[in-house]
Design a protein around this motif. Structure first.
Motif, PDB file in Angstrom:
ATOM      1  N   ASN A 121       3.793  -6.667   5.300  1.00 32.06           N
ATOM      2  CA  ASN A 121       3.676  -6.105   4.038  1.00 32.06           C
ATOM      3  C   ASN A 121       2.070  -5.832   3.881  1.00 32.06           C
ATOM      4  OD1 ASN A 121       2.522  -8.249   2.123  1.00 32.06           O
ATOM      5  ND2 ASN A 121       4.734  -9.010   2.389  1.00 32.06           N
ATOM      6  N   ILE A 122       1.563  -4.990   2.862  1.00 34.44           N
ATOM      7  CA  ILE A 122       0.447  -4.603   2.769  1.00 34.44           C
ATOM      8  C   ILE A 122      -0.624  -5.906   2.434  1.00 34.44           C
ATOM      9  CG2 ILE A 122       0.759  -3.990   0.372  1.00 34.44           C
ATOM     10  CD1 ILE A 122      -1.951  -2.468   2.694  1.00 34.44           C
ATOM     11  N   ALA A 123       0.127  -6.813   1.526  1.00 42.31           N
ATOM     12  CA  ALA A 123      -0.736  -7.863   1.072  1.00 42.31           C
ATOM     13  C   ALA A 123      -0.967  -8.707   2.252  1.00 42.31           C
ATOM     14  CB  ALA A 123      -0.047  -8.782  -0.025  1.00 42.31           C
ATOM     15  N   ASN A 124      -0.002  -8.911   3.194  1.00 43.00           N
ATOM     16  CA  ASN A 124      -0.333 -10.066   4.281  1.00 43.00           C
ATOM     17  C   ASN A 124      -1.185  -9.511   5.312  1.00 43.00           C
ATOM     18  OD1 ASN A 124       1.296 -11.857   3.085  1.00 43.00           O
ATOM     19  ND2 ASN A 124       3.302 -11.553   4.417  1.00 43.00           N
ATOM     20  N   LEU A 125      -1.115  -8.202   5.291  1.00 44.30           N
ATOM     21  CA  LEU A 125      -2.000  -7.033   6.316  1.00 44.30           C
ATOM     22  C   LEU A 125      -3.524  -7.408   5.847  1.00 44.30           C
ATOM     23  CD1 LEU A 125      -0.074  -4.021   6.962  1.00 44.30           C
ATOM     24  CD2 LEU A 125      -0.124  -6.059   8.491  1.00 44.30           C
ATOM     25  N   LEU A 126      -3.723  -7.398   4.709  1.00 43.55           N
ATOM     26  CA  LEU A 126      -5.000  -7.552   4.198  1.00 43.55           C
ATOM     27  C   LEU A 126      -5.560  -9.031   4.350  1.00 43.55           C
ATOM     28  CD1 LEU A 126      -5.111  -5.899   0.629  1.00 43.55           C
ATOM     29  CD2 LEU A 126      -6.092  -5.053   2.577  1.00 43.55           C
ATOM     30  N   THR A 183     -11.055  -7.287  -0.302  1.00 44.70           N
ATOM     31  CA  THR A 183      -9.419  -7.688  -0.265  1.00 44.70           C
ATOM     32  C   THR A 183      -8.875  -8.834  -0.354  1.00 44.70           C
ATOM     33  OG1 THR A 183     -10.171  -8.703   2.111  1.00 44.70           O
ATOM     34  CG2 THR A 183      -9.703  -6.278   2.285  1.00 44.70           C
ATOM     35  N   ASP A 184      -9.861  -9.740  -0.764  1.00 43.60           N
ATOM     36  CA  ASP A 184      -9.266 -11.286  -1.574  1.00 43.60           C
ATOM     37  C   ASP A 184      -9.003 -10.908  -2.800  1.00 43.60           C
ATOM     38  OD1 ASP A 184      -8.653 -13.673  -1.927  1.00 43.60           O
ATOM     39  OD2 ASP A 184     -10.715 -14.319  -2.663  1.00 43.60           O
ATOM     40  N   LEU A 185      -9.491 -10.037  -3.540  1.00 40.78           N
ATOM     41  CA  LEU A 185      -9.383  -9.610  -5.004  1.00 40.78           C
ATOM     42  C   LEU A 185      -7.935  -8.857  -5.190  1.00 40.78           C
ATOM     43  CD1 LEU A 185     -13.010  -8.385  -6.077  1.00 40.78           C
ATOM     44  CD2 LEU A 185     -11.844 -10.675  -6.369  1.00 40.78           C
ATOM     45  N   PHE A 186      -7.515  -8.239  -3.998  1.00 44.69           N
ATOM     46  CA  PHE A 186      -6.559  -7.186  -4.287  1.00 44.69           C
ATOM     47  C   PHE A 186      -5.196  -7.951  -3.350  1.00 44.69           C
ATOM     48  CE2 PHE A 186      -9.859  -4.213  -4.527  1.00 44.69           C
ATOM     49  CZ  PHE A 186      -9.631  -3.756  -5.899  1.00 44.69           C
ATOM     50  N   ASP A 187      -5.126  -8.659  -2.448  1.00 46.88           N
ATOM     51  CA  ASP A 187      -4.100  -9.009  -1.754  1.00 46.88           C
ATOM     52  C   ASP A 187      -3.330  -9.980  -2.695  1.00 46.88           C
ATOM     53  OD1 ASP A 187      -5.550 -11.475  -1.683  1.00 46.88           O
ATOM     54  OD2 ASP A 187      -5.538 -11.745   0.559  1.00 46.88           O
ATOM     55  N   GLY A 188      -3.737 -10.827  -3.392  1.00 49.32           N
ATOM     56  CA  GLY A 188      -2.737 -11.573  -4.227  1.00 49.32           C
ATOM     57  C   GLY A 188      -2.286 -10.965  -5.364  1.00 49.32           C
ATOM     58  N   HIS A 189      -3.087 -10.010  -5.806  1.00 48.70           N
ATOM     59  CA  HIS A 189      -2.504  -9.157  -7.034  1.00 48.70           C
ATOM     60  C   HIS A 189      -1.274  -8.333  -6.323  1.00 48.70           C
ATOM     61  CE1 HIS A 189      -2.540  -6.751 -10.674  1.00 48.70           C
ATOM     62  NE2 HIS A 189      -2.598  -5.586  -9.839  1.00 48.70           N
ATOM     63  N   ILE A 190      -1.471  -7.559  -5.264  1.00 47.44           N
ATOM     64  CA  ILE A 190      -0.538  -6.825  -4.757  1.00 47.44           C
ATOM     65  C   ILE A 190       0.623  -7.708  -4.484  1.00 47.44           C
ATOM     66  CG2 ILE A 190       0.217  -5.461  -2.843  1.00 47.44           C
ATOM     67  CD1 ILE A 190      -2.867  -4.597  -2.602  1.00 47.44           C
ATOM     68  N   ALA A 191       0.456  -8.715  -3.991  1.00 50.05           N
ATOM     69  CA  ALA A 191       1.746  -9.582  -3.559  1.00 50.05           C
ATOM     70  C   ALA A 191       2.633  -9.975  -4.762  1.00 50.05           C
ATOM     71  CB  ALA A 191       1.349 -10.801  -2.797  1.00 50.05           C
ATOM     72  N   ARG A 192       1.800 -10.203  -5.815  1.00 45.11           N
ATOM     73  CA  ARG A 192       2.545 -10.868  -7.195  1.00 45.11           C
ATOM     74  C   ARG A 192       3.124  -9.470  -7.719  1.00 45.11           C
ATOM     75  NH1 ARG A 192      -1.833 -14.219  -7.053  1.00 45.11           N
ATOM     76  NH2 ARG A 192      -3.149 -12.583  -8.591  1.00 45.11           N
ATOM     77  N   THR A 193       2.400  -8.405  -7.804  1.00 41.09           N
ATOM     78  CA  THR A 193       2.883  -7.196  -8.672  1.00 41.09           C
ATOM     79  C   THR A 193       4.158  -6.749  -8.023  1.00 41.09           C
ATOM     80  OG1 THR A 193       0.443  -6.783  -9.386  1.00 41.09           O
ATOM     81  CG2 THR A 193       2.225  -5.088  -9.488  1.00 41.09           C
ATOM     82  N   TYR A 194       4.100  -6.438  -6.576  1.00 47.88           N
ATOM     83  CA  TYR A 194       5.324  -5.711  -5.945  1.00 47.88           C
ATOM     84  C   TYR A 194       6.207  -6.829  -5.396  1.00 47.88           C
ATOM     85  CZ  TYR A 194       2.199  -1.615  -6.842  1.00 47.88           C
ATOM     86  OH  TYR A 194       1.475  -0.789  -7.339  1.00 47.88           O
ATOM     87  N   LYS A 242       1.480 -17.612   1.386  1.00 48.13           N
ATOM     88  CA  LYS A 242       0.889 -18.690   0.613  1.00 48.13           C
ATOM     89  C   LYS A 242      -0.101 -19.509   1.508  1.00 48.13           C
ATOM     90  CE  LYS A 242       5.165 -18.782  -2.162  1.00 48.13           C
ATOM     91  NZ  LYS A 242       6.399 -19.638  -2.422  1.00 48.13           N
ATOM     92  N   ILE A 243       0.380 -19.531   2.736  1.00 44.30           N
ATOM     93  CA  ILE A 243      -0.635 -20.493   3.656  1.00 44.30           C
ATOM     94  C   ILE A 243      -1.733 -19.714   4.016  1.00 44.30           C
ATOM     95  CG2 ILE A 243      -0.635 -21.764   5.960  1.00 44.30           C
ATOM     96  CD1 ILE A 243       2.335 -22.226   5.645  1.00 44.30           C
ATOM     97  N   ALA A 244      -1.667 -18.504   4.609  1.00 44.03           N
ATOM     98  CA  ALA A 244      -2.855 -17.647   5.420  1.00 44.03           C
ATOM     99  C   ALA A 244      -3.769 -17.398   4.191  1.00 44.03           C
ATOM    100  CB  ALA A 244      -2.269 -16.438   5.896  1.00 44.03           C
ATOM    101  N   ASP A 245      -3.576 -16.963   2.919  1.00 44.27           N
ATOM    102  CA  ASP A 245      -4.267 -16.476   2.064  1.00 44.27           C
ATOM    103  C   ASP A 245      -5.481 -17.554   1.785  1.00 44.27           C
ATOM    104  OD1 ASP A 245      -5.161 -14.310   0.107  1.00 44.27           O
ATOM    105  OD2 ASP A 245      -4.995 -16.174  -1.358  1.00 44.27           O
ATOM    106  N   PRO A 246      -5.244 -18.780   1.545  1.00 43.51           N
ATOM    107  CA  PRO A 246      -6.120 -19.893   1.103  1.00 43.51           C
ATOM    108  C   PRO A 246      -7.151 -19.977   2.266  1.00 43.51           C
ATOM    109  CG  PRO A 246      -4.168 -20.638   0.806  1.00 43.51           C
ATOM    110  CD  PRO A 246      -3.943 -19.361   1.057  1.00 43.51           C
ATOM    111  N   ILE A 247      -6.445 -20.017   3.751  1.00 42.74           N
ATOM    112  CA  ILE A 247      -7.160 -20.183   4.762  1.00 42.74           C
ATOM    113  C   ILE A 247      -8.103 -19.157   4.898  1.00 42.74           C
ATOM    114  CG2 ILE A 247      -6.830 -20.647   7.220  1.00 42.74           C
ATOM    115  CD1 ILE A 247      -4.240 -21.752   6.810  1.00 42.74           C
TER     116      ILE A 247
END
Length: 266
Positions: free
Chosen positions: A77-82, A121-132, A140-145
């Protein structure tokens, strides 16, 4: 007589004496009536007989397979792609940062652009994942890494080039790694939520490190020093606050488990 009730054949319960049934058509009507009587009973028997466990066992299995397929597809999805983009930008940023000895203004500007894209992209990927509703285990693993990889790469590059003291890099990275480990240690008791101070810390770090990546001089160089000082202070303060929250969360978890154990023994 045909042996089949009139109601089973779909007709009236009283036959009309004025219109007798021709002998030739009696057999087909009897067959149709028997078929109509057998068909519902066959359906009813299939729904309540021994065939039910086999048919009932298949849908959950198919549902599990379908759910697994959906989960696999949702990784892209778009959040993981970011998030993947940020991970890819890390080696590119390091290469740009260290090109021509690390002091060429043009390469440093390109490195800043890569760093800025990663932070945005760090500002948007988490927001997109939670909103949609695009939250996945991979995210959950890749974002903080990805967050810590781009920030760690920038700090280490700046310190290795002599632009930033090593103690600043050690304080910031030590705090990030320590809090991450602390979250895993207390996750059995609950989750430590992200605070506004933590978000402000991340924003201040991004601005300060971005200003150090650029070859600034004059008053802008002085301004970036103050920005980094604010980032270090927020890093330490929010880190101590996370430690406090972890201690409280652990105490509450132990107290709740002890109360539950006493209740079961009573």
């Amino acid at each position: 007589m045909t042996g089949v009730p009139a109601s089973a054949a779909g007709g009236s319960s009283q036959a009309s004496p004025a219109s007798p049934t021709p002998p030739g058509s009696q057999a087909p009507q009897t067959a149709q009536a028997a078929g109509a009587a057998v068909a519902p009973s066959g359906v009813t028997g299939g729904a309540g007989s021994g065939a039910e466990p086999e048919d009932a066992g298949r849908p959950p299995r198919a549902a599990k397979l379908a759910a697994a397929a959906v989960n696999q597809a949702s990784v892209w999805n778009i959040a993981n792609l970011l998030t993947m983009l940020r991970l890819i930008l890390v080696p590119g940023f390091v290469a740009l940062m260290l090109a021509d000895g690390g002091y060429d203004p043009a390469w440093r500007a390109f490195a800043w652009a890569a760093f800025a894209i990663a932070m945005i992209t760090d500002l948007f990927d988490g927001h997109i994942a939670r909103t949609y509703n695009l939250v996945t285990d991979f995210g959950k693993i890749a974002d903080p890494i990805a967050d810590k990889a781009i920030m760690g790469a920038a700090l280490i590059c700046l310190s290795s080039l002599g632009d930033l003291p090593w103690w600043v890099t050690i304080v910031i990275l030590g705090r990030e790694l320590g809090i991450t480990l602390l979250r895993f240690l207390v996750i059995r008791y609950g989750v430590i939520p992200a605070s506004r101070g933590g978000k402000l810390k991340t924003l201040t770090q991004g601005v300060a490190v971005g200003m150090y990546v650029l070859p600034l001089t004059g008053w802008l160089a002085t301004l970036r020093w103050w920005a980094m000082a604010a980032a270090v202070v927020l890093t330490v303060v929010t880190g101590l606050d996370y430690v406090r929250q972890a201690i409280v969360l652990r105490r509450q978890g132990i107290a709740e488990r002890k109360a539950a154990l006493e209740e079961t023994q009573a």
